[in-house]
Design a protein around this motif. Structure first.
Motif, PDB file in Angstrom:
ATOM      1  N   ALA A  99      51.149  60.325  68.984  1.00  0.00           N
ATOM      2  CA  ALA A  99      50.445  60.903  70.156  1.00  0.00           C
ATOM      3  C   ALA A  99      49.598  60.033  70.409  1.00  0.00           C
ATOM      4  CB  ALA A  99      50.584  62.096  70.543  1.00  0.00           C
ATOM      5  N   GLY A 100      48.491  58.539  69.134  1.00  0.00           N
ATOM      6  CA  GLY A 100      47.613  58.242  69.269  1.00  0.00           C
ATOM      7  C   GLY A 100      46.638  58.864  68.996  1.00  0.00           C
ATOM      8  N   ALA A 101      47.172  59.765  68.055  1.00  0.00           N
ATOM      9  CA  ALA A 101      45.577  60.574  67.388  1.00  0.00           C
ATOM     10  C   ALA A 101      45.386  60.056  66.192  1.00  0.00           C
ATOM     11  CB  ALA A 101      45.812  62.327  66.599  1.00  0.00           C
ATOM     12  N   THR A 102      44.196  58.680  65.635  1.00  0.00           N
ATOM     13  CA  THR A 102      43.620  58.134  64.341  1.00  0.00           C
ATOM     14  C   THR A 102      43.237  59.964  63.242  1.00  0.00           C
ATOM     15  OG1 THR A 102      41.197  58.823  64.595  1.00  0.00           O
ATOM     16  CG2 THR A 102      42.460  56.314  66.075  1.00  0.00           C
ATOM     17  N   PRO A 103      43.567  58.891  62.258  1.00  0.00           N
ATOM     18  CA  PRO A 103      43.695  59.801  61.123  1.00  0.00           C
ATOM     19  C   PRO A 103      42.183  60.617  60.661  1.00  0.00           C
ATOM     20  CG  PRO A 103      44.079  57.881  60.313  1.00  0.00           C
ATOM     21  CD  PRO A 103      43.860  57.848  61.447  1.00  0.00           C
ATOM     22  N   GLU A 104      41.259  60.500  61.897  1.00  0.00           N
ATOM     23  CA  GLU A 104      39.911  61.234  61.397  1.00  0.00           C
ATOM     24  C   GLU A 104      40.202  62.397  63.247  1.00  0.00           C
ATOM     25  OE1 GLU A 104      38.844  57.357  60.050  1.00  0.00           O
ATOM     26  OE2 GLU A 104      39.943  57.357  61.950  1.00  0.00           O
ATOM     27  N   GLU A 105      40.804  61.683  63.810  1.00  0.00           N
ATOM     28  CA  GLU A 105      40.533  62.873  64.624  1.00  0.00           C
ATOM     29  C   GLU A 105      41.811  64.253  64.358  1.00  0.00           C
ATOM     30  OE1 GLU A 105      40.332  60.476  68.995  1.00  0.00           O
ATOM     31  OE2 GLU A 105      42.817  59.765  67.363  1.00  0.00           O
ATOM     32  N   ILE A 106      43.089  63.672  63.618  1.00  0.00           N
ATOM     33  CA  ILE A 106      43.869  64.344  63.228  1.00  0.00           C
ATOM     34  C   ILE A 106      41.976  65.563  61.879  1.00  0.00           C
ATOM     35  CG2 ILE A 106      45.681  64.912  61.695  1.00  0.00           C
ATOM     36  CD1 ILE A 106      46.598  62.292  63.229  1.00  0.00           C
ATOM     37  N   VAL A 107      41.271  64.449  61.381  1.00  0.00           N
ATOM     38  CA  VAL A 107      41.060  66.006  60.621  1.00  0.00           C
ATOM     39  C   VAL A 107      40.721  66.865  61.086  1.00  0.00           C
ATOM     40  CG1 VAL A 107      39.044  64.929  59.767  1.00  0.00           C
ATOM     41  CG2 VAL A 107      40.865  65.623  58.159  1.00  0.00           C
ATOM     42  N   LEU A 156      40.932  64.195  54.741  1.00  0.00           N
ATOM     43  CA  LEU A 156      41.418  62.426  55.301  1.00  0.00           C
ATOM     44  C   LEU A 156      42.341  61.748  54.289  1.00  0.00           C
ATOM     45  CD1 LEU A 156      40.485  60.960  57.756  1.00  0.00           C
ATOM     46  CD2 LEU A 156      38.957  60.110  56.727  1.00  0.00           C
ATOM     47  N   GLU A 157      42.129  62.224  52.992  1.00  0.00           N
ATOM     48  CA  GLU A 157      43.044  61.383  52.383  1.00  0.00           C
ATOM     49  C   GLU A 157      44.574  62.037  51.876  1.00  0.00           C
ATOM     50  OE1 GLU A 157      43.489  60.435  46.739  1.00  0.00           O
ATOM     51  OE2 GLU A 157      41.914  61.861  48.535  1.00  0.00           O
ATOM     52  N   GLU A 158      44.629  63.049  52.437  1.00  0.00           N
ATOM     53  CA  GLU A 158      45.545  63.664  52.233  1.00  0.00           C
ATOM     54  C   GLU A 158      46.691  62.542  53.524  1.00  0.00           C
ATOM     55  OE1 GLU A 158      45.844  67.982  50.520  1.00  0.00           O
ATOM     56  OE2 GLU A 158      44.597  67.527  52.628  1.00  0.00           O
ATOM     57  N   ILE A 159      45.226  63.165  55.000  1.00  0.00           N
ATOM     58  CA  ILE A 159      46.497  62.313  56.465  1.00  0.00           C
ATOM     59  C   ILE A 159      46.635  61.079  56.005  1.00  0.00           C
ATOM     60  CG2 ILE A 159      45.517  61.721  58.403  1.00  0.00           C
ATOM     61  CD1 ILE A 159      43.836  64.561  58.436  1.00  0.00           C
ATOM     62  N   TYR A 160      45.808  59.710  55.153  1.00  0.00           N
ATOM     63  CA  TYR A 160      46.215  58.389  55.329  1.00  0.00           C
ATOM     64  C   TYR A 160      46.918  58.090  54.325  1.00  0.00           C
ATOM     65  CZ  TYR A 160      42.542  56.513  57.758  1.00  0.00           C
ATOM     66  OH  TYR A 160      41.513  56.186  58.684  1.00  0.00           O
ATOM     67  N   ALA A 161      47.712  59.504  53.257  1.00  0.00           N
ATOM     68  CA  ALA A 161      48.219  58.636  52.497  1.00  0.00           C
ATOM     69  C   ALA A 161      49.529  59.704  52.261  1.00  0.00           C
ATOM     70  CB  ALA A 161      48.295  60.217  50.744  1.00  0.00           C
ATOM     71  N   ALA A 162      49.742  60.150  53.837  1.00  0.00           N
ATOM     72  CA  ALA A 162      50.814  61.159  54.033  1.00  0.00           C
ATOM     73  C   ALA A 162      50.793  60.089  55.568  1.00  0.00           C
ATOM     74  CB  ALA A 162      50.705  62.562  55.516  1.00  0.00           C
ATOM     75  N   ILE A 163      50.501  59.256  55.893  1.00  0.00           N
ATOM     76  CA  ILE A 163      51.039  58.581  57.432  1.00  0.00           C
ATOM     77  C   ILE A 163      51.298  57.155  56.421  1.00  0.00           C
ATOM     78  CG2 ILE A 163      50.216  56.350  59.108  1.00  0.00           C
ATOM     79  CD1 ILE A 163      47.575  59.104  59.695  1.00  0.00           C
ATOM     80  N   THR A 164      50.085  56.659  56.013  1.00  0.00           N
ATOM     81  CA  THR A 164      51.016  55.153  55.062  1.00  0.00           C
ATOM     82  C   THR A 164      52.633  55.557  54.146  1.00  0.00           C
ATOM     83  OG1 THR A 164      48.658  55.028  54.692  1.00  0.00           O
ATOM     84  CG2 THR A 164      51.154  54.123  52.524  1.00  0.00           C
ATOM     85  N   TYR A 165      52.603  56.770  53.615  1.00  0.00           N
ATOM     86  CA  TYR A 165      53.995  57.365  52.894  1.00  0.00           C
ATOM     87  C   TYR A 165      54.635  57.027  54.394  1.00  0.00           C
ATOM     88  CZ  TYR A 165      58.273  59.615  51.087  1.00  0.00           C
ATOM     89  OH  TYR A 165      60.018  59.662  51.025  1.00  0.00           O
ATOM     90  N   TYR A 166      54.756  57.632  55.482  1.00  0.00           N
ATOM     91  CA  TYR A 166      55.695  57.642  56.754  1.00  0.00           C
ATOM     92  C   TYR A 166      55.452  55.596  57.048  1.00  0.00           C
ATOM     93  CZ  TYR A 166      56.664  56.892  62.352  1.00  0.00           C
ATOM     94  OH  TYR A 166      56.748  56.887  62.789  1.00  0.00           O
TER      95      TYR A 166
END
Length: 114
Positions: A39-47, A55-65
């Motif tokens: 929907a356009g949220a940045t990792p910083e907005e998701i946290v 933030l590390e978990e979010i970036y890792a999950a997005i990287t996996y995706y």
């Protein structure tokens, strides 16, 4: 020359008892995180949205995706199909077909009895 050791990051993804993928040891699903990301949220907005995540978990999950898009899309499609099947089953089990009309009819009959 000194060599720097880099550590690889394992995605913090865990399957729950229902077959969903959770982020780390939280109840936040990969589905939810990716919905926010898509929907356009940045990792910083998701946290901010899910402060239990790092933030590390979010970036890792997005990287996996981003590195396994077909696997993740297959998983998400399977989850959508299961959800649709459950909605259909609940509607059938609880006779929800036509519920709105039955409620409107009941309301009309009460109004006409006044």
């Amino acid at each position: 020359m000194t060599r720097i050791k880099l550590r690889s990051i394992t995605p913090p993804l865990n399957f729950d008892e229902a077959g969903g993928i959770r982020i780390g040891q939280t109840r936040v699903t990969l589905d939810s995180l990716l919905a926010a990301y898509q929907a356009g949220a940045t990792p910083e907005e998701i946290v901010v949205q899910y402060p239990i995540l790092t933030l590390e978990e979010i970036y890792a999950a997005i990287t996996y995706y981003l590195t396994h898009p077909q696997q993740v899309e297959d998983y998400l499609e399977e989850r959508r199909q299961i959800a649709q099947q459950r909605r259909t089953q609940i509607a059938q089990d609880n006779n929800l077909m036509g519920l709105r009309q039955r409620l409107l009819d009941r309301g009309q009959s009460k109004i006409s009895n006044i």
